[in-house]
Design a protein around this motif. Structure first.
Motif, PDB file in Angstrom:
ATOM      1  N   ASP A 124       3.079  -1.246   2.209  1.00 29.31           N
ATOM      2  CA  ASP A 124       4.057  -0.978   3.169  1.00 29.31           C
ATOM      3  C   ASP A 124       3.343  -0.821   4.603  1.00 29.31           C
ATOM      4  O   ASP A 124       2.271  -0.133   4.608  1.00 29.31           O
ATOM      5  N   LEU A 125       3.522  -1.390   5.886  1.00 28.17           N
ATOM      6  CA  LEU A 125       2.716  -1.288   6.898  1.00 28.17           C
ATOM      7  C   LEU A 125       3.089  -0.061   7.707  1.00 28.17           C
ATOM      8  O   LEU A 125       4.224   0.411   7.844  1.00 28.17           O
TER       9      LEU A 125
ATOM     10  N   LEU B 153      -5.333  -7.055   5.635  1.00 26.62           N
ATOM     11  CA  LEU B 153      -4.460  -6.927   6.660  1.00 26.62           C
ATOM     12  C   LEU B 153      -4.853  -6.093   7.936  1.00 26.62           C
ATOM     13  O   LEU B 153      -4.263  -6.069   8.966  1.00 26.62           O
ATOM     14  N   ALA B 154      -5.944  -5.404   7.830  1.00 27.58           N
ATOM     15  CA  ALA B 154      -6.253  -4.358   8.962  1.00 27.58           C
ATOM     16  C   ALA B 154      -7.195  -5.484  10.096  1.00 27.58           C
ATOM     17  O   ALA B 154      -7.535  -4.958  10.937  1.00 27.58           O
TER      18      ALA B 154
ATOM     19  N   LEU C 233      -3.353  -6.453  17.935  1.00 27.21           N
ATOM     20  CA  LEU C 233      -3.036  -5.406  17.026  1.00 27.21           C
ATOM     21  C   LEU C 233      -3.866  -5.394  16.002  1.00 27.21           C
ATOM     22  O   LEU C 233      -4.155  -6.206  15.466  1.00 27.21           O
ATOM     23  N   VAL C 234      -3.873  -4.211  15.683  1.00 30.07           N
ATOM     24  CA  VAL C 234      -4.667  -3.726  14.221  1.00 30.07           C
ATOM     25  C   VAL C 234      -3.716  -2.967  13.511  1.00 30.07           C
ATOM     26  O   VAL C 234      -3.087  -1.596  13.866  1.00 30.07           O
ATOM     27  N   LEU C 235      -3.290  -3.508  12.375  1.00 33.47           N
ATOM     28  CA  LEU C 235      -2.287  -2.829  11.633  1.00 33.47           C
ATOM     29  C   LEU C 235      -2.919  -1.995  10.281  1.00 33.47           C
ATOM     30  O   LEU C 235      -4.086  -2.331   9.851  1.00 33.47           O
ATOM     31  N   GLU C 236      -2.288  -1.026   9.841  1.00 33.43           N
ATOM     32  CA  GLU C 236      -2.623  -0.384   8.779  1.00 33.43           C
ATOM     33  C   GLU C 236      -1.536  -0.265   7.854  1.00 33.43           C
ATOM     34  O   GLU C 236      -0.365  -0.515   8.248  1.00 33.43           O
ATOM     35  N   ALA C 237      -1.965  -0.062   6.532  1.00 33.43           N
ATOM     36  CA  ALA C 237      -1.208  -0.237   5.465  1.00 33.43           C
ATOM     37  C   ALA C 237      -1.230   0.818   4.187  1.00 33.43           C
ATOM     38  O   ALA C 237      -2.222   1.409   4.356  1.00 33.43           O
TER      39      ALA C 237
ATOM     40  N   HIS D  47       2.408   9.475   2.342  1.00 37.70           N
ATOM     41  CA  HIS D  47       2.575  10.955   2.420  1.00 37.70           C
ATOM     42  C   HIS D  47       1.004  11.537   2.850  1.00 37.70           C
ATOM     43  O   HIS D  47       1.037  12.260   3.626  1.00 37.70           O
ATOM     44  N   SER D  48       0.089  10.973   1.749  1.00 43.64           N
ATOM     45  CA  SER D  48      -1.247  11.587   1.921  1.00 43.64           C
ATOM     46  C   SER D  48      -2.114  10.969   2.633  1.00 43.64           C
ATOM     47  O   SER D  48      -3.166  11.229   2.969  1.00 43.64           O
ATOM     48  N   ARG D  49      -1.531   9.727   3.278  1.00 41.99           N
ATOM     49  CA  ARG D  49      -2.480   8.833   4.368  1.00 41.99           C
ATOM     50  C   ARG D  49      -3.697   8.716   3.571  1.00 41.99           C
ATOM     51  O   ARG D  49      -4.719   8.391   4.130  1.00 41.99           O
ATOM     52  N   SER D  50      -3.587   8.300   2.418  1.00 41.05           N
ATOM     53  CA  SER D  50      -5.063   8.062   1.551  1.00 41.05           C
ATOM     54  C   SER D  50      -5.258   6.354   1.440  1.00 41.05           C
ATOM     55  O   SER D  50      -6.291   5.990   0.875  1.00 41.05           O
ATOM     56  N   GLY D  51      -4.310   5.448   1.917  1.00 44.60           N
ATOM     57  CA  GLY D  51      -4.432   4.122   1.665  1.00 44.60           C
ATOM     58  C   GLY D  51      -3.825   3.590   0.427  1.00 44.60           C
ATOM     59  O   GLY D  51      -3.012   3.019   0.514  1.00 44.60           O
TER      60      GLY D  51
END
Length: 600
Positions: A182-183, A273-274, A284-288, A318-322
């Motif tokens: 999920d982006l 994807l980054a 643009l630099v995307l995180e997922a 939720h934890s932003r752990s990747g």
């Protein structure tokens, strides 16, 4: 009785060149079958007088003779021939067969044998059947394809997963992996750049995933850098990339080795994807975030595999752990947690959830307050750890109800203590979701009004996570509570990612240092430094400092030397039920006592 002339006239009119080809073909066949005399043509028959016609019996005999000997062709000198049917007829019959029109085949054979002139009429139903087949094929393809990216959609992924599991059912050591991606913050980009640009960005992401997963990825040159290892490169078991909807993608990996290997693949895809993307002149630099689930380790069927990968992805966001591997203990929808949630709902309805109260004391022995801690004895199961059912309440949407229950119980207990002359404030832990919930401040004020308790007798403990979720909205709610007179405390300080600017903007009057630092400060100089800095920071902001988790005299003395204002922990007292806490407070009301004499 219709005369032969009327039949002849109708046949002739039907053979008019202006009619459609199919009707002209039918008319000519009928004319040859019933109306024609030797040497007649449809045009010459129009001018024939009715009395000159051939009797019906003679025409019938002539027709039967033609069927036995073949039609007489004037161009061949009257030699009997078959009509031109060879290749065209074979093609039509083969087309009928390919179109799946098996019921038409016997009829086509009969017409081919007895009335070959009618065989071209099968082109019409054949064309209809072919068109219908193409429409059905395209419709089936559209039902399994994402129209934007042309990737398989969720239904197609489910079918592919079912087929992968069925093809190797019972095969030892065989596994199927699923990664859901999920982006992060795609909605903000979509709103800022426009939906057209957002769609192009999704198409670009789909192409990147294909490039990362295609069979030609070089594993031999650099095994560590390759996204996919050889086990998933077999031709019959290539990865499947699908779009689940919105900004969510999935990668099905048949034959993957282990959950750890799949987790490494997920990290590789996120790194892919980054890479920067140039879109409409912007870089643009995307995180997922990715959720990982493996059959048969985590799920036994395709639907469970998809659902549990989605659960893992939610935890990663939720934890932003990747990347997060599926963990049954954190899954809300396992049979155990479903039963636990049902029992918790019933316990709230039946008032079976209790509050215990742990004192906070100053170094001179004064009781500066108590913290209300929730406890639940599950019938037949024993005590449920608070972290377990509180996290369950947060993830299930039951948290507002649990918070209202705790506030009602705590404020009611404050009122009873005040009637007994015990003027002691009580602190209640609230979730960030509670504070961000509209109307929360009004609900707190309602509890206080109902029990006629002054607002300063209640203290709300919030965590640092609130500073990250929506600090502006949180500050507004806390400011409203402060206007009511409710006091605030920042709990578990040091375990989150507080911004000093945001911390200064929050209307809190107390800072509590987390027990994880306090309990180790004697043995660990780094933890001691964290405690010292926290005390200095809080005092510089005008905040009172409370240390949690004080369990020995040496820690007590170190905290006293650092200037901590109050302590809480087993050295002072354990959390006590309401009746025992009442007795404890009544003993303390007689006067301050030295720490060594405080009930433990």
């Amino acid at each position: 009785m219709t005369s032969r002339s009327e039949v002849t006239g109708k046949c002739a009119r039907a053979a008019d060149p202006g009619l459609p080809w199919a009707l002209r073909t039918v008319s000519r066949s009928v004319w040859h079958r019933f109306c024609r005399s030797p040497g007649d043509t449809p045009s010459s028959d129009v001018h024939r007088h009715p009395e000159e016609g051939v009797p019906h019996r003679e025409a019938a005999q002539r027709g039967r003779a033609r069927r036995r000997t073949g039609l007489m062709d004037r161009t061949t000198g009257g030699a009997p021939t078959r009509p031109p049917q060879g290749m065209a007829g074979a093609v039509l019959l083969f087309g009928v067969l390919l179109a799946g029109a098996a019921p038409l085949i016997p009829l086509a054979v009969l017409v081919y044998r007895y009335e070959p002139e009618l065989l071209p009429l099968f082109a019409v139903p054949l064309a209809v059947l072919v068109a219908a087949w193409r429409i059905a094929r395209d419709r089936a393809r559209d039902q399994l394809t994402d129209p934007l990216t042309d990737l398989p959609n969720r239904q197609a992924l489910l079918i592919a997963t079912q087929e992968a599991l069925a093809a190797h059912e019972g095969e030892p050591g065989y596994s199927v992996g699923l990664i859901l991606l999920d982006l992060d913050r795609f909605r903000s980009l979509n709103d800022a750049l426009g939906h057209t640009a957002g769609d192009r960005l999704l198409v670009h992401i789909a192409r990147r995933l294909h490039r990362a997963l295609r069979a030609g990825t070089s594993f031999a040159q650099n095994p560590e850098a390759a996204v996919l290892p050889p086990p998933v490169r077999r031709r019959s078991e290539r990865p499947v990339v699908a779009r689940m909807g919105g900004d969510e993608f999935a990668v099905l990996l048949p034959g993957v080795g282990s959950p750890e290997l799949l987790e490494r693949m997920a990290k590789g895809l996120i790194a892919e994807l980054a890479a920067p993307i140039r879109l409409d002149g912007l870089l643009l630099v995307l995180e997922a975030s990715a959720g990982v689930c493996v059959h048969p380790t985590h799920a036994q069927d395709a639907e469970s595999l998809l659902r549990r990968a989605d659960v893992a992805m939610g935890h990663a966001q939720h934890s932003r752990s990747g990347v997060e591997l599926y963990d049954e203990a954190r899954d809300l929808d396992t049979p155990y947690r479903i039963g636990l949630l049902g029992d918790l709902r019933r316990a709230l309805e039946m008032n079976e959830v209790a509050l215990h109260y742990q004192p906070k004391v100053a170094f001179d022995g004064r009781v500066v307050g108590l913290e209300a801690l929730v406890r639940w004895e599950r019938p037949g199961q024993g005590r449920v750890p608070p972290d377990e059912f509180i996290s369950l309440a947060e993830s299930s949407g039951l948290m507002p109800r649990l918070t209202d229950y705790v506030l009602e119980s705590a404020v009611g207990q404050i009122a009873r203590w005040r009637h007994q002359g015990l003027m002691v404030p009580v602190a209640v832990n609230v979730s960030p979701r509670d504070v961000l919930n509209p109307g929360f401040a009004a609900r707190v004020a309602g509890h206080l009004t109902r029990h006629q308790v002054p607002a300063e007798a209640l203290q709300l403990e919030i965590t640092e996570r609130l500073l990250l979720d929506d600090s502006r909205r949180a500050a507004d709610t806390l400011a409203e509570l402060r206007r009511y007179g409710v006091r605030m405390s920042l709990d578990d300080f040091g375990t989150g990612h507080s911004s000093l600017v945001r911390l200064r903007s929050l209307p809190v009057g107390e800072l509590k240092i987390d027990r994880s630092f306090v309990s180790r400060m004697v043995a660990d100089d780094h933890d001691a430094a964290v405690v010292r800095c926290s005390v200095e920071l809080a005092h510089s902001l005008g905040l009172t400092v409370v240390a949690e988790g004080v369990e020995d005299d040496e820690t007590w003395e170190r905290l006293h030397d650092l200037g901590v204002d109050a302590v809480q922990g087993w050295l002072v007292s354990a959390a006590l039920p309401a009746d025992q806490a009442t007795a404890w407070l009544q003993v303390r009301r007689t006067g301050a006592a030295p720490v060594s004499s405080l009930p433990r």
